[in-house]
Design a protein around this motif. Structure first.
Motif, PDB file in Angstrom:
ATOM      1  N   SER A 121      20.951  -5.225  41.320  1.00  0.00           N
ATOM      2  CA  SER A 121      20.173  -6.129  40.488  1.00  0.00           C
ATOM      3  C   SER A 121      19.300  -7.010  41.375  1.00  0.00           C
ATOM      4  N   ARG A 154      20.380  -0.730  33.602  1.00  0.00           N
ATOM      5  CA  ARG A 154      19.264  -1.537  34.101  1.00  0.00           C
ATOM      6  C   ARG A 154      18.254  -0.673  34.857  1.00  0.00           C
ATOM      7  N   ALA A 172      14.796  -0.495  31.457  1.00  0.00           N
ATOM      8  CA  ALA A 172      16.105  -0.830  30.892  1.00  0.00           C
ATOM      9  C   ALA A 172      16.338   0.006  29.641  1.00  0.00           C
TER      10      ALA A 172
END
Length: 266
Positions: A121, A154, A172
């Motif tokens: 992330s 993601r 996403a």
């Protein structure tokens, strides 16, 4: 004698026909060779591809993780067109794995046979994707982050080769919890119980994040989720409508009204 007489009278026509036949035969032979060669090369590459894929599968099976096939191309290839897995060739195949399988990254990173790339992330808080490469064959493991009513995948933060098209990680995307029933047959991975429906949902799987700041403000102002009557009146019926319309494979959307204006997140 009859043939000789016929030849004398029509020798130019006979010779012309013979020339045309020879030309067509020779031309076919020329183009036939590349065709045979192409089939041989395709068969060879398919053989190499599946050997590389199986090699990675054998290694991953030792790590005792459940590979969930979510790659729409391979799902269509195997279960819609009913083609054999042993002839499949594609540079990258995508599988989903749950958060409890992320521990395999430590083992994979120490394995010299593979080239392993990890996508985290933006805040570096969690692993979202694992790309395992062996002899130019890529196995893509997309992490399924479980939310209240869906699995979130993601977008990837790593840059891949321009010839690689991602089915998951390009943006996403979500997989609904109702689709988590995977089965396993003779293949080295699990796959959706209803492939047709899963592929239909994939077409509308792009995830659009709501305005969380506004949603939390409205939730606190109107005490949403704390008022049982509001939940019974609005939220539960909407979830039931969502479930029914998805089962019927009907596209739908909010077109207006207070709910859309409040921009609530469920």
């Amino acid at each position: 004698m009859g043939f000789i007489r016929l030849f004398k009278h029509h020798k130019f026509l006979i010779l012309f026909c013979g020339f045309i036949y020879s030309f067509v035969w020779f031309t076919n032979k020329i183009f036939e060779q590349p065709s045979k060669f192409d089939k041989t090369v395709t068969s060879y590459h398919a053989s190499i591809s599946i050997k590389n894929i199986n090699f990675i599968f054998e290694y991953l099976s030792k790590l005792q993780i459940n590979l969930l096939l979510i790659d729409p191309f391979l799902l269509d290839y195997l279960f819609i067109h009913r083609l054999p897995f042993r002839k499949f060739q594609k540079r990258i195949i995508t599988f989903g794995i749950t958060n409890d399988s992320i521990h395999i990254i430590n083992v994979l990173s120490s394995e010299k046979k593979f080239s392993v790339t990890i996508s985290r992330s933006f805040n570096n808080a969690s692993i979202d994707h694992i790309f395992i490469e062996y002899n130019q064959q890529l196995i893509h493991l997309a992490i399924l982050h479980e939310k209240k009513s869906y699995f979130l995948i993601r977008p990837t933060t790593v840059h891949l080769s321009i010839d690689i098209n991602l089915s998951y990680g390009d943006t996403a995307r979500v997989i609904e919890l109702t689709e988590k029933e995977f089965i396993k047959d003779q293949l080295p991975f699990y796959y959706p119980n209803n492939v047709f429906h899963f592929l239909w949902l994939y077409k509308r799987s792009e995830f659009l994040e709501c305005n969380r700041t506004l949603a939390n403000k409205m939730k606190n102002q109107f005490h949403i989720y704390q008022n049982r009557s509001q939940i019974n009146l609005v939220i539960l019926p909407m979830r039931n409508i969502n479930y029914i319309l998805n089962k019927l494979e009907k596209n739908y959307w909010l077109a207006g009204g207070t709910l859309l204006g409040n921009n609530l997140c469920f």
